[in-house]
Design an enzyme around this catalytic site. Structure first.
Site, mmCIF file in Angstrom:
data_model
loop_
_atom_site.group_PDB
_atom_site.id
_atom_site.type_symbol
_atom_site.label_atom_id
_atom_site.label_comp_id
_atom_site.label_asym_id
_atom_site.label_seq_id
_atom_site.Cartn_x
_atom_site.Cartn_y
_atom_site.Cartn_z
ATOM 1 N N LYS A 196 1.257 15.965 29.854
ATOM 2 C CA LYS A 196 1.575 16.792 28.685
ATOM 3 C C LYS A 196 2.780 16.184 27.979
ATOM 4 O O LYS A 196 3.845 15.971 28.585
ATOM 5 C CB LYS A 196 1.924 18.200 29.173
HETATM 6 O O1 G3P Z 1 0.167 26.870 27.510
HETATM 7 C C1 G3P Z 1 1.342 27.196 26.834
HETATM 8 C C2 G3P Z 1 1.818 28.514 27.284
HETATM 9 O O2 G3P Z 1 2.308 28.442 28.602
HETATM 10 C C3 G3P Z 1 2.802 29.166 26.395
HETATM 11 O O3 G3P Z 1 2.551 30.510 26.509
HETATM 12 O O4 G3P Z 1 2.996 32.889 26.347
HETATM 13 O O5 G3P Z 1 4.897 31.264 26.707
HETATM 14 O O6 G3P Z 1 3.750 31.404 24.508
HETATM 15 P P1 G3P Z 1 3.613 31.576 25.992
#
Ligand code: G3P
Length: 221
Positions: free
Chosen positions: A84
């Site tokens: 990533k």
């Molecule tokens: O895959 C990306 C993810 O982990 C981000 O999620 O909920 O932190 O915006 P969030």
């Protein structure tokens, strides 16, 4: 649509894997922090042992040389590691170098269609638009998915659209309708995809009626 789980929890990954519908895993530094991961590479190796599909492991470097060096190291962990890389200038440069070497990249922190276009041109295997975080700032996360789908279709770009920052089943539904290749979601969203009150009510009624039938048959003996 491929289903990835967005977590660094080995228990959740195992449970999702045991369901038989898991196609991969995405992790990030925040998810590792939540799990208190001490040995990052060892932890990614454990995840790769559980899952047959792609496992995203994120670089920490933000300079070209650091990103490239970290990525070359991470792919030694297992064949199913996807690196990533953040969508920044040095990241794009690194994606071009690494994809030319056959290293597969998940380009992360994508918030605009033009960012997604650049990542695809650099050779990213996956692009990760963060739907939930776009919604968080009162903009339409699904419009971002729709725009990327259209742009990639227009130019036959092979980069897979990995809908990320998914918060609820409706995000999965909308991303699937638009043709996103992958949805990565927390474990609780995978569980919620299964749930419906009419299923529970229907099953309860079937089982009650079956019991009643058995009682009637016994009484008739
Ligand atoms: O895959 C990306 C993810 O982990 C981000 O999620 O909920 O932190 O915006 P969030």
């Amino acid at each position: 649509m491929k289903f990835f789980i967005d977590t660094a929890s080995l228990d959740e990954i195992q449970e999702a894997h045991d369901l038989g519908v898991l196609d991969g895993v995405t992790t990030n530094p925040t998810l590792c922090y939540r799990e208190g991961v001490e040995d990052f590479e060892g932890h990614i190796a454990k995840i790769c042992d559980i899952v047959d599909g792609d496992v995203s492991a994120e670089v920490i470097g933000t300079e070209y040389e650091d990103i490239v060096a970290e990525a070359r190291n991470l792919v030694k962990i297992a064949d199913n590691v996807v690196v990533k890389v953040p969508l920044i200038k040095d990241g794009i440069k690194a994606i071009k170098t690494l994809s030319n070497e056959g290293i597969r990249i998940n380009c992360t922190l994508c918030f605009s269609p033009t960012q997604a276009l650049i990542a695809a041109k650099a050779g990213a295997t996956y692009i990760s638009p963060f739907i939930g975080r776009v919604d968080d700032i009162s903009t339409d996360g699904m419009q971002l998915i729709e725009d990327i789908v259209q742009i990639y279709d227009n130019y036959d770009l092979d980069t897979e659209i990995l809908a990320a920052s998914i918060r609820h089943p409706h995000h999965v539904l909308d991303a699937a309708r638009l043709g996103a290749d992958v949805a990565t979601m927390p474990f609780e969203v995978i569980e919620k995809l299964l749930e419906h009150p009419l299923t529970d009510r229907g099953l309860e009624r079937f089982l009650n009626d079956w019991d009643q039938l058995q009682e009637n048959l016994k009484a008739a003996e």
